[in-house]
Scaffold this active site. Structure first.
Site, PDB file in Angstrom:
ATOM      1  N   ARG A 242      -1.852  -0.393   6.281  1.00 19.26           N
ATOM      2  CA  ARG A 242      -2.498  -0.105   7.393  1.00 19.26           C
ATOM      3  C   ARG A 242      -3.728  -1.947   8.132  1.00 19.26           C
ATOM      4  NH1 ARG A 242      -2.805   3.356   4.090  1.00 19.26           N
ATOM      5  NH2 ARG A 242      -2.718   5.701   4.604  1.00 19.26           N
ATOM      6  N   LYS A 267      -8.104   4.799   2.241  1.00 20.07           N
ATOM      7  CA  LYS A 267      -7.781   6.247   2.844  1.00 20.07           C
ATOM      8  C   LYS A 267      -8.196   7.383   1.522  1.00 20.07           C
ATOM      9  CE  LYS A 267      -5.980   9.206   6.126  1.00 20.07           C
ATOM     10  NZ  LYS A 267      -5.211   8.839   7.301  1.00 20.07           N
ATOM     11  N   HIS A 330      -2.218  -1.835  13.890  1.00 15.57           N
ATOM     12  CA  HIS A 330      -1.713  -0.281  12.816  1.00 15.57           C
ATOM     13  C   HIS A 330      -0.394   0.638  13.811  1.00 15.57           C
ATOM     14  CE1 HIS A 330      -2.246   3.669  11.145  1.00 15.57           C
ATOM     15  NE2 HIS A 330      -3.393   3.134  10.570  1.00 15.57           N
ATOM     16  N   ARG A 333       3.149   0.268  11.255  1.00 18.96           N
ATOM     17  CA  ARG A 333       3.903   0.620  10.467  1.00 18.96           C
ATOM     18  C   ARG A 333       4.435   2.130  11.057  1.00 18.96           C
ATOM     19  NH1 ARG A 333       0.540   2.036   5.769  1.00 18.96           N
ATOM     20  NH2 ARG A 333       0.412   4.140   6.302  1.00 18.96           N
ATOM     21  N   HIS A 357       1.913   7.449   1.717  1.00 17.52           N
ATOM     22  CA  HIS A 357       1.282   8.897   2.211  1.00 17.52           C
ATOM     23  C   HIS A 357       1.261   9.904   1.314  1.00 17.52           C
ATOM     24  CE1 HIS A 357       2.267   8.013   7.014  1.00 17.52           C
ATOM     25  NE2 HIS A 357       1.308   7.421   6.622  1.00 17.52           N
ATOM     26  N   TYR A 367       1.405  12.008  -4.758  1.00 19.33           N
ATOM     27  CA  TYR A 367       1.390  10.537  -4.965  1.00 19.33           C
ATOM     28  C   TYR A 367       1.698   9.748  -5.892  1.00 19.33           C
ATOM     29  CZ  TYR A 367       1.561   5.521  -3.848  1.00 19.33           C
ATOM     30  OH  TYR A 367       1.530   4.190  -3.356  1.00 19.33           O
TER      31      TYR A 367
END
Length: 404
Positions: A242, A267, A330, A333, A357, A367
């Site tokens: 990001r 995030k 961005h 990505r 993600h 994750y």
């Protein structure tokens, strides 16, 4: 004799506190410093008691008598006005503590530690600008769906439909928190589903056709700005993190000998591992000579702070790219996600983990920073080699076309 406005106005202080009596137990008490208080003397349960009716001149003679009469009605119904006043005061305090704004700020305080600062700022900004001025002081249990809809309509009317949907979502979160904490019966914002036109969601502009990617990469290599911004531009497609994470990268997070970059994802607040291709390591070592003694890999004009959040997109615009329709910081990505899967045939789950993600697996793991790490190391090097191949292949084609 009942008091008159003239009697009250002209009453002067004396050496001792004294009283001027009106009718039905009410009197004016004058202190030695000149302060004047309305009082009511009454009996309840066999005991003599007193009730304050206000301070003169804020409360005039007529209003004091009205308050006296209200108190005497309570007495006639067997209610102690002093106790009733305490009950009403407690209810007022409770209503204030359970106002929409109070509940919203309590909800925010509990949730914000798990959010990125930018996300927190946006949520509180929306509440303070678009909700609190109209609903903030209202007891949350008394708010009706049409009141919330009126708030949403104001946002929609200024052309911010997407923001209106987000305000609706945030209000729902606050109402559900109020239900969970016993301060509301239900989430009334759910009654407004479908009340707003659907928002049109747009994706970040990106380049995914190999030939166009090659042209973009050559343009990045030819950027004439500062060396710091040039390095950030060239590393952006290689790392595809990001933009905020790239620009705030710190040297302490890098181990160039192990070809690794570890940082906390803004995030999700999870630790992430980025394997570094040899090309990325070479660029970073080159940049280290310039900024390695600083905290940030890409310092801004104030070297104690990271590069501006607008720097990457501003540089792209300087090179002639439209950041709304062609490419944005961005967008690298989306470029990597598309080409790695469609052209280089890497599995989606490997790509998604490298993008940091949340991808639930069979064991329920949301994750894992080291999941597929061997595959990701191979993928990141193959990606860097592929980008070099694109530039080289496109350059050869261009040269041949020029000769013909």
């Amino acid at each position: 004799m009942p008091l008159t406005d003239v009697n009250v106005r002209n009453a002067k202080p004396r050496d001792k506190l004294f009283r001027l009596f009106d009718e039905r137990g009410m009197y004016l008490e004058i202190s030695t410093t000149g302060g004047k208080w309305w009082r009511l003397k009454y009996r309840f349960g066999g005991k003599e008691k007193r009730l304050s009716l206000g301070v003169y001149p804020d409360v005039g003679l007529k209003e004091a008598r009205d308050r006296r009469d209200e108190a005497r009605k309570l007495l006639a119904n067997g209610i102690d006005p002093s106790i009733e006043r305490k009950v009403q005061k407690a209810a007022t305090i409770e209503r204030a503590a359970n106002s929409f704004e109070a509940v919203a700020r309590e909800w925010f305080a509990r949730q914000a530690p798990g959010w990125a600062a930018s996300h927190s700022d946006k949520i509180m900004g929306r509440l303070e600008k678009d909700v609190f001025p109209w609903l903030g002081g209202r007891p949350i249990a008394e708010i009706k769906a049409p009141e919330v809809l009126a708030v949403l309509r104001r946002v929609e009317a200024r052309g911010a439909l997407d923001t209106a949907h987000r305000v609706h979502q945030n209000c729902g979160q606050v109402f559900r928190y109020a239900v969970a904490t016993g301060r509301a019966e239900r989430d009334i914002s759910s009654d407004l589903r479908g009340a707003l036109p659907p928002a049109r969601h747009t994706h970040f502009a990106s380049v995914t056709e190999p030939a166009e990617v090659a042209s973009l990469l050559r343009a990045l290599d030819g950027f004439q700005g500062t060396f710091v911004v040039q390095c950030a531009l060239r590393l952006a497609p290689l790392l595809f993190v990001r933009p905020g994470e790239l620009r705030t990268a710190e040297w302490a997070q890098f181990d160039l000998d192990k070809a690794q970059w570890r940082y906390t994802v803004s995030k999700t607040k999870t630790e992430h591992l980025v394997p570094l291709a040899t090309q990325a390591v070479a660029m970073l070592r080159d940049l280290y000579a310039l900024t390695g003694h600083r905290q940030y890999v890409f310092p801004g004009r104030d070297v104690k702070k990271p590069m501006s959040g607008a720097a990457i997109n501003a540089a792209l615009r300087r090179m002639g790219f439209d950041t709304k329709t062609e490419i944005t910081g961005h967008g690298f990505r989306a470029m990597a996600r598309t080409i790695l899967h469609e052209q280089l045939r890497f599995p989606s789950e490997v790509i998604e983990h490298q993008l940091a993600h949340k991808v639930p697996d069979a064991l329920g793991t949301a994750y894992n920073r080291t999941r597929f790490i061997d595959d990701r190391i191979v993928m990141m090097q193959r990606w860097a080699d592929y980008l070099d191949e694109l530039k080289s292949r496109d350059s050869v084609v261009s040269d041949q076309a020029g000769k013909n």
